[in-house]
Write a protein that holds these residues in place. Sequence first.
Motif, PDB file in Angstrom:
ATOM      1  N   GLU A   1      50.106  33.734  40.471  1.00 12.42           N
ATOM      2  CA  GLU A   1      51.315  34.567  40.460  1.00 12.42           C
ATOM      3  C   GLU A   1      51.038  35.995  40.043  1.00 12.42           C
ATOM      4  O   GLU A   1      51.685  36.928  40.512  1.00 12.42           O
ATOM      5  CB  GLU A   1      52.320  33.999  39.434  1.00 12.42           C
ATOM      6  CG  GLU A   1      53.056  32.781  39.877  1.00 12.42           C
ATOM      7  CD  GLU A   1      53.892  32.168  38.760  1.00 12.42           C
ATOM      8  OE1 GLU A   1      54.392  31.057  38.994  1.00 12.42           O
ATOM      9  OE2 GLU A   1      54.047  32.777  37.664  1.00 12.42           O
ATOM     10  N   ALA A   2      50.097  36.168  39.109  1.00  9.05           N
ATOM     11  CA  ALA A   2      49.953  37.498  38.508  1.00  9.05           C
ATOM     12  C   ALA A   2      48.500  37.735  38.101  1.00  9.05           C
ATOM     13  O   ALA A   2      47.692  36.799  38.064  1.00  9.05           O
ATOM     14  CB  ALA A   2      50.860  37.600  37.282  1.00  9.05           C
ATOM     15  N   ALA A   3      48.206  39.008  37.796  1.00 10.37           N
ATOM     16  CA  ALA A   3      46.828  39.355  37.422  1.00 10.37           C
ATOM     17  C   ALA A   3      46.838  40.505  36.423  1.00 10.37           C
ATOM     18  O   ALA A   3      47.855  41.200  36.252  1.00 10.37           O
ATOM     19  CB  ALA A   3      46.027  39.729  38.661  1.00 10.37           C
TER      20      ALA A   3
ATOM     21  N   LEU B   1      37.918  36.557  26.852  1.00  9.85           N
ATOM     22  CA  LEU B   1      38.510  36.551  25.511  1.00  9.85           C
ATOM     23  C   LEU B   1      40.036  36.583  25.579  1.00  9.85           C
ATOM     24  O   LEU B   1      40.704  35.791  24.903  1.00  9.85           O
ATOM     25  CB  LEU B   1      37.960  37.734  24.692  1.00  9.85           C
ATOM     26  CG  LEU B   1      38.473  37.856  23.262  1.00  9.85           C
ATOM     27  CD1 LEU B   1      38.243  36.577  22.450  1.00  9.85           C
ATOM     28  CD2 LEU B   1      37.808  39.048  22.553  1.00  9.85           C
ATOM     29  N   VAL B   2      40.598  37.476  26.389  1.00 13.22           N
ATOM     30  CA  VAL B   2      42.078  37.513  26.449  1.00 13.22           C
ATOM     31  C   VAL B   2      42.622  36.204  27.029  1.00 13.22           C
ATOM     32  O   VAL B   2      43.694  35.744  26.629  1.00 13.22           O
ATOM     33  CB  VAL B   2      42.652  38.740  27.217  1.00 13.22           C
ATOM     34  CG1 VAL B   2      42.215  40.048  26.589  1.00 13.22           C
ATOM     35  CG2 VAL B   2      42.358  38.700  28.698  1.00 13.22           C
ATOM     36  N   SER B   3      41.855  35.580  27.931  1.00  8.16           N
ATOM     37  CA  SER B   3      42.318  34.300  28.493  1.00  8.16           C
ATOM     38  C   SER B   3      42.347  33.226  27.416  1.00  8.16           C
ATOM     39  O   SER B   3      43.315  32.461  27.287  1.00  8.16           O
ATOM     40  CB  SER B   3      41.389  33.850  29.629  1.00  8.16           C
ATOM     41  OG  SER B   3      41.420  34.771  30.680  1.00  8.16           O
ATOM     42  N   LEU B   4      41.261  33.157  26.628  1.00  5.58           N
ATOM     43  CA  LEU B   4      41.217  32.135  25.574  1.00  5.58           C
ATOM     44  C   LEU B   4      42.298  32.396  24.527  1.00  5.58           C
ATOM     45  O   LEU B   4      42.960  31.465  24.054  1.00  5.58           O
ATOM     46  CB  LEU B   4      39.820  32.063  24.939  1.00  5.58           C
ATOM     47  CG  LEU B   4      38.927  30.997  25.590  1.00  5.58           C
ATOM     48  CD1 LEU B   4      38.559  31.300  27.021  1.00  5.58           C
ATOM     49  CD2 LEU B   4      37.672  30.748  24.767  1.00  5.58           C
TER      50      LEU B   4
ATOM     51  N   ARG C   1      48.134  40.077  28.584  1.00  7.27           N
ATOM     52  CA  ARG C   1      48.338  41.532  28.480  1.00  7.27           C
ATOM     53  C   ARG C   1      48.538  41.942  27.021  1.00  7.27           C
ATOM     54  O   ARG C   1      48.019  42.955  26.559  1.00  7.27           O
ATOM     55  CB  ARG C   1      49.564  41.928  29.328  1.00  7.27           C
ATOM     56  CG  ARG C   1      49.711  43.409  29.576  1.00  7.27           C
ATOM     57  CD  ARG C   1      50.916  43.679  30.490  1.00  7.27           C
ATOM     58  NE  ARG C   1      50.712  43.239  31.866  1.00  7.27           N
ATOM     59  CZ  ARG C   1      50.037  43.920  32.786  1.00  7.27           C
ATOM     60  NH1 ARG C   1      49.511  45.092  32.485  1.00  7.27           N
ATOM     61  NH2 ARG C   1      49.902  43.447  34.005  1.00  7.27           N
ATOM     62  N   ARG C   2      49.281  41.127  26.282  1.00  4.73           N
ATOM     63  CA  ARG C   2      49.449  41.422  24.848  1.00  4.73           C
ATOM     64  C   ARG C   2      48.093  41.329  24.137  1.00  4.73           C
ATOM     65  O   ARG C   2      47.768  42.168  23.299  1.00  4.73           O
ATOM     66  CB  ARG C   2      50.436  40.426  24.205  1.00  4.73           C
ATOM     67  CG  ARG C   2      51.884  40.705  24.515  1.00  4.73           C
ATOM     68  CD  ARG C   2      52.810  39.803  23.691  1.00  4.73           C
ATOM     69  NE  ARG C   2      52.630  39.973  22.249  1.00  4.73           N
ATOM     70  CZ  ARG C   2      53.241  40.904  21.518  1.00  4.73           C
ATOM     71  NH1 ARG C   2      54.069  41.762  22.077  1.00  4.73           N
ATOM     72  NH2 ARG C   2      53.014  40.982  20.220  1.00  4.73           N
ATOM     73  N   ALA C   3      47.308  40.311  24.461  1.00  9.97           N
ATOM     74  CA  ALA C   3      45.993  40.150  23.826  1.00  9.97           C
ATOM     75  C   ALA C   3      45.086  41.337  24.169  1.00  9.97           C
ATOM     76  O   ALA C   3      44.375  41.862  23.311  1.00  9.97           O
ATOM     77  CB  ALA C   3      45.353  38.838  24.280  1.00  9.97           C
TER      78      ALA C   3
ATOM     79  N   GLY D   1      42.349  47.278  24.588  1.00  4.50           N
ATOM     80  CA  GLY D   1      42.009  47.353  26.012  1.00  4.50           C
ATOM     81  C   GLY D   1      43.135  47.849  26.895  1.00  4.50           C
ATOM     82  O   GLY D   1      43.051  47.736  28.121  1.00  4.50           O
ATOM     83  N   GLY D   2      44.185  48.417  26.280  1.00  3.26           N
ATOM     84  CA  GLY D   2      45.264  49.007  27.082  1.00  3.26           C
ATOM     85  C   GLY D   2      44.788  50.367  27.570  1.00  3.26           C
ATOM     86  O   GLY D   2      44.655  51.306  26.784  1.00  3.26           O
ATOM     87  N   LEU D   3      44.486  50.472  28.867  1.00  2.26           N
ATOM     88  CA  LEU D   3      43.970  51.731  29.404  1.00  2.26           C
ATOM     89  C   LEU D   3      45.127  52.535  30.000  1.00  2.26           C
ATOM     90  O   LEU D   3      46.159  51.979  30.341  1.00  2.26           O
ATOM     91  CB  LEU D   3      42.896  51.455  30.457  1.00  2.26           C
ATOM     92  CG  LEU D   3      41.695  50.630  29.962  1.00  2.26           C
ATOM     93  CD1 LEU D   3      40.707  50.390  31.092  1.00  2.26           C
ATOM     94  CD2 LEU D   3      41.000  51.324  28.795  1.00  2.26           C
ATOM     95  N   ARG D   4      44.949  53.788  30.114  1.00  2.93           N
ATOM     96  CA  ARG D   4      46.040  54.648  30.617  1.00  2.93           C
ATOM     97  C   ARG D   4      45.910  54.850  32.130  1.00  2.93           C
ATOM     98  O   ARG D   4      46.274  53.991  32.887  1.00  2.93           O
ATOM     99  CB  ARG D   4      46.026  55.970  29.831  1.00  2.93           C
ATOM    100  CG  ARG D   4      46.210  55.775  28.316  1.00  2.93           C
ATOM    101  CD  ARG D   4      47.558  55.169  27.990  1.00  2.93           C
ATOM    102  NE  ARG D   4      47.682  54.888  26.556  1.00  2.93           N
ATOM    103  CZ  ARG D   4      48.792  54.460  25.994  1.00  2.93           C
ATOM    104  NH1 ARG D   4      49.870  54.231  26.706  1.00  2.93           N
ATOM    105  NH2 ARG D   4      48.827  54.213  24.694  1.00  2.93           N
TER     106      ARG D   4
END
Length: 350
Positions: free
Chosen positions: A57-59, A70-73, A228-230, A236-239
């Motif tokens: 559904e999403a990526a 890591l964010v997946s785990l 996304r929160r992780a 890792g939130g890039l602009r």
Amino acid sequence: MTPLRPPRIDLRSDTFTLPTPAMREAMTSAPLGDDVFGEDPTVNELEALAAATMGKEAALFVTSGTQGNLVSLLAHCGRGDEVIAGDAAHTYIYEQGGSAALGGIHPRVLPTQPDGSLRLQDIAAAIRDENVHFPVSRLVCLENTHNRCGGTYLTPAYTASVVELAHAHGLKVHIDGARIFNAAVAQQVDVKALVGEADSITFCLSKGLSAPVGSVVCGSEEFIYRARRARKVLGGGLRQAGVLAAAGRVALTEMVDRLAEDHANARLLAEGIAGLPGVRLDMDTVQTNMVIFTLNHPTLKVGDLVTALRGQEVGVLAADPRRIRAVTHYGIERGHIEEAIAVFGRLLGA
Ligand code: TLP
């Protein structure tokens, strides 16, 4: 300090690939916005394309394969939950134990089979019953293709059987698919068939697909929201990440089919060195773009051979104290492989 210079025939990893001219072009003209606010159109486009390609559904665009895993785990598991993985898994060996260090996730490791799989009976036996003494079994992690097994692939049927077993016990399945497109091309199957009903997958744009930076995590809307929160808490939130995503889009649309060339070159290399003195190479493991062999030579140790090859402009890596790894990729042509085989022959005294 002497500046480091890459060897001319660089078989250390497919991470050394440089972006194609089409990627550089796409990077300069990509429309951009602030991705933390969800406003980078190029990132959004890459994420939609990746989700559709994987049948999810999403990526989420992430900086690296390590960050994707890591964010997946972190999105699947809470503190004290348990992840079942192979003892040769990249997530277990090469990612600093990040999920344990940062997420309090407990690893339960099973013997990795020579083809990169985990035995179904081992997985079944590792799934814990409800008991006040135990961590909670939450996730099974697979790796396709398998790095330390020499780039071996898992089949759609095998993955489906693991997913069925895991789901029957209420566990999720994550695939470290850093090189999942190599697995798809080698088996001539749609990558969707390799992902199947697995709950999440990370794949890399910056390995064989040659983008300069980035990986993508795919899964359900709800899972990607948590991933996304992780990613944000990990910094890792890039602009305006569209400059990178633009290259990733080219990677996905233009660079998949050519992986077959890398596989043919790996095969050529393996056949060329398999009979050399001291080389023990199981040709059955040469399924994609890697060649891993054990060195058992009268005068040369692994470190000696790596250094001597480097002196002759051939880069390889020590996979461990007894094994050497060579990886083929974009930028490595058949002629380079023939040269490399000749260098191996001279150094090993053939
Ligand atoms: N692997 C790298 C290094 O670890 C040596 C390589 O050169 O093969 N999953 C798998 C199966 C991988 O092989 C890798 C990278 C990762 C995850 C991590 O990706 P990055 O390097 O982007 O964090």
